[in-house]
Design an enzyme around this catalytic site. Structure first.
Site, PDB file in Angstrom:
ATOM      1  N   PHE A 251     -17.569  22.457  45.539  1.00  0.00           N
ATOM      2  CA  PHE A 251     -17.836  23.181  44.411  1.00  0.00           C
ATOM      3  C   PHE A 251     -17.124  24.625  44.776  1.00  0.00           C
ATOM      4  O   PHE A 251     -17.131  25.954  44.961  1.00  0.00           O
ATOM      5  CB  PHE A 251     -19.371  24.038  43.766  1.00  0.00           C
ATOM      6  CG  PHE A 251     -19.348  23.053  42.862  1.00  0.00           C
ATOM      7  CD1 PHE A 251     -19.341  21.424  42.659  1.00  0.00           C
ATOM      8  CD2 PHE A 251     -20.059  23.779  41.842  1.00  0.00           C
ATOM      9  CE1 PHE A 251     -20.190  21.401  41.256  1.00  0.00           C
ATOM     10  CE2 PHE A 251     -20.115  22.939  40.682  1.00  0.00           C
ATOM     11  CZ  PHE A 251     -20.438  21.524  40.500  1.00  0.00           C
ATOM     12  N   CYS A 262     -23.516  25.322  30.505  1.00  0.00           N
ATOM     13  CA  CYS A 262     -24.640  25.413  31.250  1.00  0.00           C
ATOM     14  C   CYS A 262     -24.581  26.499  32.098  1.00  0.00           C
ATOM     15  O   CYS A 262     -25.181  27.484  32.035  1.00  0.00           O
ATOM     16  CB  CYS A 262     -24.970  23.968  32.334  1.00  0.00           C
ATOM     17  SG  CYS A 262     -25.380  22.543  31.137  1.00  0.00           S
TER      18      CYS A 262
HETATM   19  C1  UGA Z   1     -23.371  21.907  35.479  1.00  0.00           C
HETATM   20  C2  UGA Z   1     -24.173  21.659  36.994  1.00  0.00           C
HETATM   21  O1  UGA Z   1     -23.227  20.953  37.801  1.00  0.00           O
HETATM   22  C3  UGA Z   1     -25.524  20.207  36.736  1.00  0.00           C
HETATM   23  O2  UGA Z   1     -25.977  20.172  38.087  1.00  0.00           O
HETATM   24  C4  UGA Z   1     -26.431  21.272  35.963  1.00  0.00           C
HETATM   25  O3  UGA Z   1     -26.837  20.033  35.574  1.00  0.00           O
HETATM   26  C5  UGA Z   1     -26.083  21.381  34.674  1.00  0.00           C
HETATM   27  O4  UGA Z   1     -24.420  22.377  34.763  1.00  0.00           O
HETATM   28  C6  UGA Z   1     -26.164  21.745  33.475  1.00  0.00           C
HETATM   29  O5  UGA Z   1     -27.203  22.717  33.735  1.00  0.00           O
HETATM   30  O6  UGA Z   1     -27.104  20.380  32.459  1.00  0.00           O
HETATM   31  P1  UGA Z   1     -21.790  21.030  34.413  1.00  0.00           P
HETATM   32  O7  UGA Z   1     -21.541  22.048  33.285  1.00  0.00           O
HETATM   33  O8  UGA Z   1     -21.497  19.782  33.669  1.00  0.00           O
HETATM   34  O9  UGA Z   1     -22.415  20.979  35.296  1.00  0.00           O
HETATM   35  O10 UGA Z   1     -20.292  20.791  35.118  1.00  0.00           O
HETATM   36  P2  UGA Z   1     -19.937  21.460  36.588  1.00  0.00           P
HETATM   37  O11 UGA Z   1     -19.088  20.437  37.399  1.00  0.00           O
HETATM   38  O12 UGA Z   1     -20.938  22.008  36.917  1.00  0.00           O
HETATM   39  O13 UGA Z   1     -18.652  22.172  36.762  1.00  0.00           O
HETATM   40  C7  UGA Z   1     -19.098  23.934  35.835  1.00  0.00           C
HETATM   41  C8  UGA Z   1     -17.879  24.481  35.677  1.00  0.00           C
HETATM   42  O14 UGA Z   1     -17.490  25.004  37.284  1.00  0.00           O
HETATM   43  C9  UGA Z   1     -16.426  23.854  34.978  1.00  0.00           C
HETATM   44  O15 UGA Z   1     -16.252  24.730  33.996  1.00  0.00           O
HETATM   45  C10 UGA Z   1     -16.427  23.816  36.272  1.00  0.00           C
HETATM   46  O16 UGA Z   1     -13.609  23.128  36.374  1.00  0.00           O
HETATM   47  C11 UGA Z   1     -15.916  24.849  37.044  1.00  0.00           C
HETATM   48  N1  UGA Z   1     -15.946  24.217  38.489  1.00  0.00           N
HETATM   49  C12 UGA Z   1     -16.372  23.360  38.752  1.00  0.00           C
HETATM   50  C13 UGA Z   1     -15.125  25.438  39.352  1.00  0.00           C
HETATM   51  O17 UGA Z   1     -13.980  26.423  38.689  1.00  0.00           O
HETATM   52  N2  UGA Z   1     -14.548  24.543  40.422  1.00  0.00           N
HETATM   53  C14 UGA Z   1     -15.156  24.052  41.037  1.00  0.00           C
HETATM   54  O18 UGA Z   1     -15.787  23.307  42.584  1.00  0.00           O
HETATM   55  C15 UGA Z   1     -16.829  22.876  40.780  1.00  0.00           C
END
Ligand code: UGA
Length: 465
Positions: A251, A262
């Site tokens: 992350f 989320c």
């Molecule tokens: C997130 C959490 O990671 C889960 O643990 C949680 O259960 C979920 O929300 C929820 O509350 O239901 P999700 O929304 O599926 O999961 O997606 P993520 O993989 O966390 O990514 C979220 C956003 O952050 C995306 O736009 C992604 O592109 C961005 N991101 C993620 C970054 O810009 N950089 C990173 O290093 C990681």
């Protein structure tokens, strides 16, 4: 155990299928016949890797069924899970009406001693409020309500459930806590850690985890701006930073700002809870503002770069909020594309999975069948989602289709040297501007992240999210 899941949306469906896979008998209740009928016919309304196969397998064993709200499964249930929507209201607080309606619906139908578990993401105190509603409807207090937040990521939800970092159960009642322990025994006996707290703590853990993860992303995105200004490279900086065990590598990928169903909603609800309780969460409030501003600022970069070009045309690659999903909720594309169009730029977009979901939100945007078709006559390309297909693009073929040469790589997917060999100028995030690398700007070590294994220095890919 007999489980009834209220709501067959993303969380209900994936959790229901996984619990059925663990051997429980699960009935997913769906009130909307437009969703229920396709589910019964074996159609899965969302794209989640592996889910379709899992649902079909569990239906064949008889462990998973879909039913309407009058199902006779409700009075048989040992555990009823509430997994309905909790949309944001105008203040950012969440709207609990669907949760409360579900509580009123199930209250007269449950057998005494059944346990209600709240899976929906809800603010502190919700489980206690739901327990009061159920007790009021039944005229007695015989149904304990626990909080059992989910930590599933879209795109890897099945693995996140079956190989979870932890299961969190908030129970104020000992018997309910024991029932939930039995429910998750197939996971905990395989080594998945189990955290038992009170209901309020479990509700707060969910929001705190998402706010903390979102803060990492907000931090690394701002750090990327600092890298650009200082002549550094965010990939090297986050790699070196993430090697501290207390920080860790995940992350820390800079990008166009976080989206999805989320993080944006949960950080707003977290901040709204702080305001409501008189303890402002100023760090998270700044994060929310910074994340929105980022998407607008990244759109402005493109507008500035194309200023002076008449009838500029931009190809946007990636509409989903991240790779591995067809979800476009709060995706960067939904802010950046309208901002480009407002500046008079014509936009043609592509996404390998999210085209149908995105189309209603993007009036006036042409949708192409493949990235090369999108690039036809484009003055610039913008990459917004980190799909593997885009990482492997044939850049020479892409360049031949384009009118201009600029690629705004807002996920740092492409190798700038490879792009340059194809005649393209790759403008990434948090990296030195083309033609000027970090070494030139600072005289420091090369920007490409490397790490020392034994006696060799080896190149290291940017840290995975
Ligand atoms: C997130 C959490 O990671 C889960 O643990 C949680 O259960 C979920 O929300 C929820 O509350 O239901 P999700 O929304 O599926 O999961 O997606 P993520 O993989 O966390 O990514 C979220 C956003 O952050 C995306 O736009 C992604 O592109 C961005 N991101 C993620 C970054 O810009 N950089 C990173 O290093 C990681």
């Amino acid at each position: 155990m007999n489980i009834v899941m209220i709501g067959a949306g993303y969380v209900g469906l994936t959790t229901g299928a996984c619990l059925a896979r663990l051997g429980h008998l699960v009935t997913c209740i769906e009130a909307d016949p437009r969703r229920l009928l396709p589910l019964r016919a074996g159609e899965i309304p969302i794209y989640e890797p592996g889910l379709s196969d899992l649902v079909h397998a569990c239906r064949q064993t008889g462990n998973l069924q879909f039913a309407d709200p009058d199902t006779p499964a409700l009075p048989e249930a040992d555990v009823v899970m509430i997994a309905v929507g909790t949309p944001s209201d105008d203040d950012g607080d969440i709207d609990l009406r669907q949760v409360h309606a579900a509580a009123r619906h199930i209250a007269p139908r449950l057998r005494s001693g059944a346990v209600v578990a709240i899976k929906s993401t809800v603010v502190a105190g919700t489980a206690r409020g739901v327990a009061e509603i159920i007790a009021e409807v039944r005229g007695k207090n015989d149904i304990p309500v626990v909080s059992n937040p989910e930590f599933l990521r879209e795109g890897s939800a099945l693995a996140d459930f079956l190989r979870a970092d932890r299961v969190v159960v908030g129970a104020d009642d000992e018997r309910a806590a024991k029932v939930m322990e039995d429910l998750y025994a197939p996971l905990t006996t395989q080594g998945v850690p189990y955290v038992r707290t009170g209901t309020v703590d479990a509700e707060l853990i969910k929001y705190a985890a998402n706010a903390c993860l979102a803060l990492r992303i907000g931090f690394v995105n701002e750090l990327a701006d600092l890298c650009e200004a200082a002549g550094g490279d965010i990939r090297a900086v986050s790699h070196g930073m993430g090697m501290d065990n207390r920080i860790g590598p995940r992350f820390l990928q800079a990008g166009p700002g976080f989206g999805g169903s989320c993080f944006p909603k949960d950080t707003r609800a977290y901040a709204a809870t702080g305001r409501r309780l008189g303890v402002r969460q100023t760090v998270v409030e700044s994060l929310i503002a910074a994340n929105e501003t980022r998407k607008e600022a990244l759109a402005q970069r493109i507008v500035d770069a194309l200023s002076g070009r008449r009838r500029a045309r931009v190809a946007v690659l990636g509409l989903a909020f991240k790779a591995g999903t067809d979800d476009v909720r709060d995706s960067a594309a939904l802010t950046i594309i309208p901002a480009l169009q407002a500046a008079g730029i014509q936009v043609v977009a592509h996404d390998p999975k999210a085209r149908d979901q995105a189309a209603p939100h993007l009036p006036g945007t042409e949708l192409a069948d493949c990235p090369y078709a999108a690039a036809e006559g484009a003055d610039a390309i913008v990459i917004l989602t980190e799909w593997e297909d885009y990482r492997r693009l044939d850049l020479t073929r892409l360049a031949r289709r384009m009118k201009g040469t600029q690629v705004f790589d807002y996920r740092n997917l492409l190798c700038p040297d490879r792009a340059a060999r194809a005649g393209l100028t790759c403008i990434g995030i948090g990296r030195p501007a083309p033609g000027k690398d970090a070494q030139q700007a600072t005289g420091a070590a090369p920007a490409q992240p490397r790490t020392h294994h034994g006696t060799r220095w080896v190149e290291v890919a940017a840290s995975p999210s």
